[in-house]
Every structure is written in structure tokens, then in C-alpha cells.
Design a protein around this motif. Structure first.
Motif, mmCIF file in Angstrom:
data_model
loop_
_atom_site.group_PDB
_atom_site.id
_atom_site.type_symbol
_atom_site.label_atom_id
_atom_site.label_comp_id
_atom_site.label_asym_id
_atom_site.label_seq_id
_atom_site.Cartn_x
_atom_site.Cartn_y
_atom_site.Cartn_z
ATOM 1 N N ARG A 174 0.662 -1.172 -0.021
ATOM 2 C CA ARG A 174 -0.049 -0.387 0.405
ATOM 3 C C ARG A 174 1.282 1.522 0.162
ATOM 4 N N VAL A 175 0.641 1.791 -1.208
ATOM 5 C CA VAL A 175 1.921 3.097 -1.204
ATOM 6 C C VAL A 175 0.759 4.623 -0.238
ATOM 7 N N VAL A 176 0.491 5.091 -0.289
ATOM 8 C CA VAL A 176 0.096 6.621 0.164
ATOM 9 C C VAL A 176 0.323 7.942 0.187
ATOM 10 N N TYR A 177 0.253 8.797 -0.765
ATOM 11 C CA TYR A 177 0.638 10.089 -1.196
ATOM 12 C C TYR A 177 0.142 11.281 -0.353
ATOM 13 N N LEU A 178 0.428 12.313 -0.215
ATOM 14 C CA LEU A 178 -0.052 13.535 0.653
ATOM 15 C C LEU A 178 0.738 14.592 0.489
ATOM 16 N N GLY A 179 -0.192 15.574 -0.274
ATOM 17 C CA GLY A 179 0.470 16.796 -0.309
ATOM 18 C C GLY A 179 -0.342 18.206 -0.100
ATOM 19 N N SER A 180 -0.445 19.204 -0.039
ATOM 20 C CA SER A 180 -0.782 20.542 0.114
ATOM 21 C C SER A 180 -1.188 21.929 -0.661
ATOM 22 N N ASN A 181 -2.149 22.331 -1.090
ATOM 23 C CA ASN A 181 -2.492 23.324 -1.807
ATOM 24 C C ASN A 181 -1.748 22.449 -3.344
ATOM 25 N N GLU A 182 -1.111 23.438 -3.949
ATOM 26 C CA GLU A 182 -0.668 22.909 -5.018
ATOM 27 C C GLU A 182 -0.867 21.284 -5.377
ATOM 28 N N LEU A 183 0.636 20.348 -4.061
ATOM 29 C CA LEU A 183 0.793 19.414 -4.348
ATOM 30 C C LEU A 183 -0.199 18.653 -3.742
ATOM 31 N N ARG A 184 -1.136 18.995 -3.294
ATOM 32 C CA ARG A 184 -2.353 17.861 -3.162
ATOM 33 C C ARG A 184 -3.024 17.136 -4.780
ATOM 34 N N GLY A 185 -2.857 18.043 -5.610
ATOM 35 C CA GLY A 185 -3.645 17.367 -6.832
ATOM 36 C C GLY A 185 -1.804 16.283 -7.224
ATOM 37 N N ASP A 207 -4.085 11.939 -1.251
ATOM 38 C CA ASP A 207 -5.496 12.679 -0.491
ATOM 39 C C ASP A 207 -4.137 14.038 0.084
ATOM 40 N N SER A 208 -5.328 15.373 1.554
ATOM 41 C CA SER A 208 -4.692 15.938 1.623
ATOM 42 C C SER A 208 -3.839 15.723 3.246
ATOM 43 N N VAL A 209 -2.950 16.830 3.053
ATOM 44 C CA VAL A 209 -2.329 16.210 4.582
ATOM 45 C C VAL A 209 -3.399 16.695 5.277
ATOM 46 N N LEU A 210 -4.151 17.328 5.684
ATOM 47 C CA LEU A 210 -4.887 17.820 6.790
ATOM 48 C C LEU A 210 -6.331 16.428 7.018
ATOM 49 N N GLY A 211 -6.351 16.614 5.689
ATOM 50 C CA GLY A 211 -7.378 15.741 5.499
ATOM 51 C C GLY A 211 -7.816 13.761 5.283
ATOM 52 N N PHE A 212 -6.254 13.740 5.721
ATOM 53 C CA PHE A 212 -6.013 12.229 5.717
ATOM 54 C C PHE A 212 -6.236 11.333 6.847
ATOM 55 N N ARG A 213 -6.530 12.242 7.673
ATOM 56 C CA ARG A 213 -7.086 11.901 9.350
ATOM 57 C C ARG A 213 -7.956 11.602 9.211
ATOM 58 N N HIS A 214 -8.965 12.456 8.603
ATOM 59 C CA HIS A 214 -10.297 11.634 8.865
ATOM 60 C C HIS A 214 -10.716 11.108 7.894
ATOM 61 N N GLY A 215 -10.643 9.250 8.432
ATOM 62 C CA GLY A 215 -10.983 8.184 7.671
ATOM 63 C C GLY A 215 -10.100 8.103 6.857
ATOM 64 N N PRO A 216 -9.020 8.297 5.409
ATOM 65 C CA PRO A 216 -8.144 7.951 4.916
ATOM 66 C C PRO A 216 -6.848 7.583 5.894
ATOM 67 N N LYS A 217 -6.975 8.109 6.879
ATOM 68 C CA LYS A 217 -5.591 7.324 7.870
ATOM 69 C C LYS A 217 -5.781 5.478 8.212
ATOM 70 N N THR A 218 -7.314 4.953 7.871
ATOM 71 C CA THR A 218 -7.188 3.643 8.744
ATOM 72 C C THR A 218 -6.590 2.887 7.456
ATOM 73 N N VAL A 226 4.157 5.730 3.345
ATOM 74 C CA VAL A 226 3.701 6.514 3.095
ATOM 75 C C VAL A 226 4.543 8.356 3.225
ATOM 76 N N VAL A 227 4.138 8.814 2.011
ATOM 77 C CA VAL A 227 4.876 9.867 1.089
ATOM 78 C C VAL A 227 4.645 11.254 1.079
ATOM 79 N N VAL A 228 4.870 11.905 1.879
ATOM 80 C CA VAL A 228 4.033 13.415 1.772
ATOM 81 C C VAL A 228 5.489 14.458 1.119
ATOM 82 N N PHE A 229 4.916 14.676 0.115
ATOM 83 C CA PHE A 229 4.829 16.102 -0.789
ATOM 84 C C PHE A 229 5.286 16.875 0.230
ATOM 85 N N GLN A 230 6.495 17.819 0.751
ATOM 86 C CA GLN A 230 6.730 19.072 1.538
ATOM 87 C C GLN A 230 6.244 20.425 0.654
#
Length: 338
Positions: A174-185, A207-218, A226-230
Motif C-alpha cells: 500500500r502507498v499513500v501520497y499526501l500534499g497541500s495546496n498545489e501538491l494535493r493534485g 489525499d491532502s495532508v489535513l484530510g488524511f486524518r479524517h478516515g483515510p488514515k485507516t 507514506v510519502v508526504v510532498f512537502q
């Protein structure tokens, strides 16, 4: 030491593999596309865009299907801020089924179309609908078609390969990609590319960085990367650092990676992209998507798949098929005005 004459020369577009091996394993086309970036044709674009952007009423619509749609999602916030005008990202797959919901007849519109092949039925239909339903419309088309304005140019490609290779060797399920603002896309696009090239065998979400906690984190387990595009924005990075610290404190994921243009003195595990410490998020996106695409390609090869045609059942093709485009009825409710 002189190389063995029988040893195939390494590929110029994909280090560590020869062109012959890529062709044999069904990855030659995908490798060339991953290694390609838009050739700079700024003067030509300026001549075309300058008179259009002089009109404050001009609306910009960024459109495409699948991967191409996520390009628009990445660009829209930055362009709206820079151009100080309305910029909307609308997938062709949405626009074709309900053009009256998205197009405004009396609003001058620049339709920017992103299309890898240039042959997607929805992309062609979107241009036709714009011609039919907009009084003032202009087109700007970006495509990977060999006859278009694209050329192989990927300065950061070599640096992305070793990291992608190491991750592929770990065979994350499983791989999760997360980003904020322009990096969300960018996060959505990275997940889609990995899902496609591994034929769905690697579960990938964006997903977005903040949205990930709302369910997808499971989704996280011990076989999850988990890759966070900073972001380069210091304010957005405060939220990203909080999530990274939380994920590492939870110790549930197989690996947590932060990837951005600027290293963090408080996080020695975060690799920084070299030579781009002053880059904005759109520039970061252009570099980090290379990493995501290279990783997807290497993951596909590691799994023994053929990246050029990864779908074993043959129901998913490089150019979408099976879509019937229906003519817009003349008696349909007219496209609304402003």
C-alpha cells in the motif's frame, strides 16, 4: 576497466536498465514518457497568451482526463493567485457529460487541454463542445504526441532513480501520497500512476495532508509507504511536520518519507531536492512527479509486469476506449451566462 562488448549499453532515459531490456519487458514507451518534460517555448507562448490575458474577464479552464486532469488540479491554485483571475480545473470526463454546468456562453474562455496521447475521446469532445457552446473561446493544448512541442529534458531524473529503486525493492503493498495546496493534485496523480502501472496490485491513494486524518488514515499497516510532498510554504509545512511526527510516533507504517525542495534541520531523514531550495510548489511538483512516476515504473518491473501494458485482463488501455460521445442536443437548455 573496459566494458564487455556483450553487455548492453545502459538506457539514456532510464538508468540501470538497457533499452533492450526495457523493450523486452514491455516498459520502453512508459520509460520514455517518464523521462520527458515540456520543452521551454516561452517566447512563443508569451506571444499567444499576452493579448488574451490582457482581458480581465478571461476565464482559464484547465482540463484533461485521468493523469492529465490532475495536472490542472495542481496548477489551478497557483495560476489563480499569479494571474489574479478565475482559473478552474475541470476534468474532461466531467465536462463532456454536463457542459452546461461548467461552460458559460458569454464569458471569454481559454481552454488549456492536457492530453498524453491527444487521442482521448473526451479530450477531443471537450474541444468540440467549447467550439459549439462558447462565444469567445481560445485553445492551448499540451500533448505527448511526438509531433507536438515536447522534448526529452529531465535534469533531476538521475537523482530520483536510486531512491525509487530502494523503495521498489521493499515491495510495499500500500502507498499513500499526501500534499497541500498545489501538491494535493500531485498526490492524486502519483497514486493514480502507481495504481495503473501495478495493475491494481499496489493499493495507492492520494489525499491532502489535513484530510488524511479524517478516515483515510485507516489504510496504514506495516506494509504501507507514506510519502508526504512537502510544500515550500513555511505555513503549510507546519501542518506537514505535525503529521510526519504523528505518523512516526504511531510507528504503524512500513516507511514514512518526506520529499521537498528544502531540507529541515529538525528532520535528518527528509531528503531535499538538490539545487532547488528556492523553488515554489509548482516547480517542486514538476520534479517530485518524476520521482513518483519512476517509482511506479520500478515497482511495476519488480512485480514482473509490463508497464507499457500493465493490465493483464486488457480492460484498461493507454488510450481510453469504449466511450461513445453523444452530440449536444440543439433543444437542450442553453449554456448559462455569467
Amino acid at each position: 576497466m573496459t566494458p564487455d562488448r556483450d553487455t548492453p549499453a545502459p538506457s539514456e532515459v532510464f538508468p540501470g536498465r538497457s533499452d533492450a531490456e526495457l523493450a523486452q519487458r514491455g516498459a520502453a514507451c512508459t520509460a520514455r514518457e517518464v523521462a520527458g518534460l515540456l520543452e521551454r517555448e516561452q517566447p512563443r507562448l508569451d506571444r499567444y497568451l499576452k493579448p488574451l490575458l490582457a482581458d480581465p474577464a478571461l476565464r482559464v479552464v484547465l482540463t484533461g482526463a485521468g493523469t492529465s486532469a490532475f495536472i490542472g488540479v495542481c496548477l489551478a491554485p497557483a495560476l489563480a493567485r499569479q494571474l489574479q483571475r478565475r482559473v478552474d480545473a475541470i476534468a474532461t470526463t466531467d465536462l463532456v457529460t454536463g457542459p452546461q454546468l461548467y461552460l458559460q456562453r458569454d464569458v471569454p474562455t481559454l481552454l488549456v487541454s492536457f492530453a498524453r496521447s491527444g487521442n482521448s475521446p473526451e479530450s477531443v469532445a471537450t474541444i468540440d463542445l467549447a467550439e459549439q457552446l462558447l462565444d469567445q473561446r481560445h485553445h492551448l493544448i499540451f500533448t505527448c504526441n511526438a509531433d507536438g512541442a515536447l522534448a526529452a529534458r529531465a535534469a533531476s531524473l538521475a537523482r530520483a532513480h536510486p531512491l525509487a529503486e530502494r523503495l521498489a525493492e521493499q515491495r510495499f503493498e500500500r502507498v499513500v501520497y499526501l500534499g497541500s495546496n498545489e501538491l494535493r493534485g500531485l498526490a492524486f496523480e502519483a497514486a493514480l500512476k502507481l495504481l495503473e502501472l501495478t495493475d491494481g496490485r499496489t493499493v495507492a491513494i492520494g489525499d491532502s495532508v489535513l484530510g488524511f486524518r479524517h478516515g483515510p488514515k485507516t489504510i496504514i499497516n506495516g506494509r504501507t509507504l507514506v510519502v508526504v510532498f512537502q510544500s515550500s510554504d513555511s505555513y503549510a509545512r507546519t501542518y506537514e511536520r505535525d503529521l510526519l511526527a504523528e505518523l512516526r510516533r504511531d510507528a504503524c507504517a512500513g516507511a514514512v518519507l518526506a520529499l521537498g525542495a528544502r531540507g529541515d534541520s529538525r528532520d535528518s531523514t527528509q531528503p531535499a531536492l538538490e539545487g532547488v531550495d528556492c523553488a515554489n510548489d509548482i516547480e517542486v511538483a514538476l520534479l517530485t512527479i518524476l520521482f513518483a512516476q519512476i517509482y511506479a515504473l520500478r515497482q511495476s518491473l519488480t512485480m514482473g509486469l509490463t508497464p507499457d501494458r500493465p493490465n493483464a485482463a486488457g480492460v484498461v488501455s493507454r488510450v481510453v476506449q469504449g466511450v461513445t460521445i453523444y452530440p449536444w442536443p440543439e433543444d437542450q437548455v442553453d449554456v448559462p451566462g455569467r
